[in-house]
Design a protein around this motif. Sequence first.
Motif, PDB file in Angstrom:
ATOM      1  N   MET A   1       0.840  -1.192   0.000  1.00 38.34           N
ATOM      2  CA  MET A   1       0.000   0.000   0.000  1.00 38.34           C
ATOM      3  C   MET A   1       0.877   1.244   0.000  1.00 38.34           C
ATOM      4  N   ILE A   2       0.515   2.187  -0.829  1.00 40.10           N
ATOM      5  CA  ILE A   2       1.269   3.426  -0.960  1.00 40.10           C
ATOM      6  C   ILE A   2       0.737   4.445   0.047  1.00 40.10           C
ATOM      7  N   ASP A   3       1.654   5.064   0.772  1.00 42.17           N
ATOM      8  CA  ASP A   3       1.307   6.088   1.753  1.00 42.17           C
ATOM      9  C   ASP A   3       1.554   7.457   1.118  1.00 42.17           C
ATOM     10  N   TRP A   4       0.522   8.014   0.498  1.00 40.12           N
ATOM     11  CA  TRP A   4       0.629   9.277  -0.223  1.00 40.12           C
ATOM     12  C   TRP A   4       0.763  10.455   0.736  1.00 40.12           C
ATOM     13  N   THR A   5       1.593  11.412   0.356  1.00 40.41           N
ATOM     14  CA  THR A   5       1.753  12.662   1.084  1.00 40.41           C
ATOM     15  C   THR A   5       1.291  13.793   0.179  1.00 40.41           C
ATOM     16  N   PRO A   6       0.318  14.595   0.604  1.00 38.14           N
ATOM     17  CA  PRO A   6      -0.112  15.729  -0.223  1.00 38.14           C
ATOM     18  C   PRO A   6       1.036  16.717  -0.434  1.00 38.14           C
ATOM     19  N   VAL A   7       1.054  17.323  -1.598  1.00 38.32           N
ATOM     20  CA  VAL A   7       2.091  18.301  -1.937  1.00 38.32           C
ATOM     21  C   VAL A   7       1.423  19.658  -2.107  1.00 38.32           C
ATOM     22  N   ALA A   8       1.874  20.617  -1.319  1.00 41.11           N
ATOM     23  CA  ALA A   8       1.364  21.990  -1.435  1.00 41.11           C
ATOM     24  C   ALA A   8       2.387  22.826  -2.193  1.00 41.11           C
ATOM     25  N   GLY A   9       1.907  23.785  -2.934  1.00 49.04           N
ATOM     26  CA  GLY A   9       2.802  24.717  -3.601  1.00 49.04           C
ATOM     27  C   GLY A   9       3.378  24.231  -4.918  1.00 49.04           C
ATOM     28  N   SER A  10       2.872  23.136  -5.451  1.00 47.31           N
ATOM     29  CA  SER A  10       3.334  22.648  -6.746  1.00 47.31           C
ATOM     30  C   SER A  10       2.173  22.691  -7.729  1.00 47.31           C
ATOM     31  N   SER A  11       2.423  23.255  -8.892  1.00 47.61           N
ATOM     32  CA  SER A  11       1.380  23.261  -9.921  1.00 47.61           C
ATOM     33  C   SER A  11       1.424  21.976 -10.740  1.00 47.61           C
ATOM     34  N   ARG A  12       2.478  21.192 -10.562  1.00 51.02           N
ATOM     35  CA  ARG A  12       2.661  19.994 -11.382  1.00 51.02           C
ATOM     36  C   ARG A  12       2.132  18.720 -10.733  1.00 51.02           C
ATOM     37  N   ILE A  13       2.284  18.566  -9.408  1.00 52.51           N
ATOM     38  CA  ILE A  13       1.816  17.350  -8.751  1.00 52.51           C
ATOM     39  C   ILE A  13       1.006  17.685  -7.505  1.00 52.51           C
ATOM     40  N   ILE A  14       0.136  16.727  -7.105  1.00 53.03           N
ATOM     41  CA  ILE A  14      -0.688  16.967  -5.916  1.00 53.03           C
ATOM     42  C   ILE A  14      -0.334  16.038  -4.758  1.00 53.03           C
ATOM     43  N   ALA A  15       0.390  14.933  -5.053  1.00 44.74           N
ATOM     44  CA  ALA A  15       0.795  14.017  -3.984  1.00 44.74           C
ATOM     45  C   ALA A  15       2.021  13.240  -4.432  1.00 44.74           C
ATOM     46  N   GLU A  16       2.765  12.743  -3.429  1.00 42.85           N
ATOM     47  CA  GLU A  16       3.984  11.982  -3.706  1.00 42.85           C
ATOM     48  C   GLU A  16       4.124  10.876  -2.674  1.00 42.85           C
ATOM     49  N   ALA A  17       4.896   9.856  -3.035  1.00 39.48           N
ATOM     50  CA  ALA A  17       5.142   8.745  -2.113  1.00 39.48           C
ATOM     51  C   ALA A  17       6.453   8.090  -2.500  1.00 39.48           C
ATOM     52  N   TYR A  18       7.029   7.354  -1.538  1.00 37.46           N
ATOM     53  CA  TYR A  18       8.293   6.658  -1.798  1.00 37.46           C
ATOM     54  C   TYR A  18       8.244   5.275  -1.189  1.00 37.46           C
ATOM     55  N   ASP A  19       8.655   4.277  -1.961  1.00 37.14           N
ATOM     56  CA  ASP A  19       8.793   2.904  -1.491  1.00 37.14           C
ATOM     57  C   ASP A  19      10.283   2.592  -1.476  1.00 37.14           C
ATOM     58  N   ALA A  20      10.882   2.632  -0.292  1.00 37.83           N
ATOM     59  CA  ALA A  20      12.323   2.426  -0.164  1.00 37.83           C
ATOM     60  C   ALA A  20      12.742   1.025  -0.583  1.00 37.83           C
ATOM     61  N   ASP A  21      11.924   0.019  -0.269  1.00 35.32           N
ATOM     62  CA  ASP A  21      12.269  -1.356  -0.630  1.00 35.32           C
ATOM     63  C   ASP A  21      12.343  -1.539  -2.139  1.00 35.32           C
ATOM     64  N   ALA A  22      11.404  -0.958  -2.855  1.00 37.43           N
ATOM     65  CA  ALA A  22      11.369  -1.078  -4.315  1.00 37.43           C
ATOM     66  C   ALA A  22      12.172   0.028  -5.004  1.00 37.43           C
ATOM     67  N   GLU A  23      12.634   1.016  -4.231  1.00 38.86           N
ATOM     68  CA  GLU A  23      13.326   2.193  -4.761  1.00 38.86           C
ATOM     69  C   GLU A  23      12.493   2.860  -5.855  1.00 38.86           C
ATOM     70  N   ARG A  24      11.235   3.145  -5.509  1.00 42.12           N
ATOM     71  CA  ARG A  24      10.310   3.790  -6.443  1.00 42.12           C
ATOM     72  C   ARG A  24       9.705   5.042  -5.847  1.00 42.12           C
ATOM     73  N   ILE A  25       9.668   6.081  -6.657  1.00 42.34           N
ATOM     74  CA  ILE A  25       8.950   7.301  -6.322  1.00 42.34           C
ATOM     75  C   ILE A  25       7.626   7.251  -7.074  1.00 42.34           C
ATOM     76  N   TYR A  26       6.545   7.590  -6.371  1.00 46.32           N
ATOM     77  CA  TYR A  26       5.217   7.644  -6.965  1.00 46.32           C
ATOM     78  C   TYR A  26       4.740   9.089  -6.958  1.00 46.32           C
ATOM     79  N   VAL A  27       4.116   9.499  -8.041  1.00 50.23           N
ATOM     80  CA  VAL A  27       3.645  10.873  -8.186  1.00 50.23           C
ATOM     81  C   VAL A  27       2.200  10.843  -8.663  1.00 50.23           C
ATOM     82  N   ARG A  28       1.363  11.679  -8.044  1.00 57.24           N
ATOM     83  CA  ARG A  28      -0.024  11.840  -8.489  1.00 57.24           C
ATOM     84  C   ARG A  28      -0.154  13.242  -9.078  1.00 57.24           C
ATOM     85  N   PHE A  29      -0.602  13.283 -10.318  1.00 59.96           N
ATOM     86  CA  PHE A  29      -0.779  14.548 -11.027  1.00 59.96           C
ATOM     87  C   PHE A  29      -2.191  15.090 -10.796  1.00 59.96           C
TER      88      PHE A  29
END
Length: 73
Positions: A1-29
């Motif tokens: 399960m991805i633990d999304w963090t809302p992003v304030a002050g960005s016109s490009r994305i609204i949320a972000e998350a990181y999976d350290a085990d998989a070394e993946r950054i997730y971005v919600r536009f």
Amino acid sequence: MIDWTPVAGSSRIIAEAYDADAERIYVRFPEGVEWWYGACTASVWAEFTAPGQSKGTYIHRVLNQKPNGRWGG
């Protein structure tokens, strides 16, 4: 399960998350599309989330060069 963090002050994305085990950054536009970027070490995540870092510029300059694709969690 991805633990999304809302992003304030960005016109490009609204949320972000990181999976350290998989070394993946997730971005919600703003339109709801979610994308993953692979081969992202903890230092890449730290750079991406650093105060003052432009998310859009970082995605264009660094993350788009890494393995990536649409994610539909």
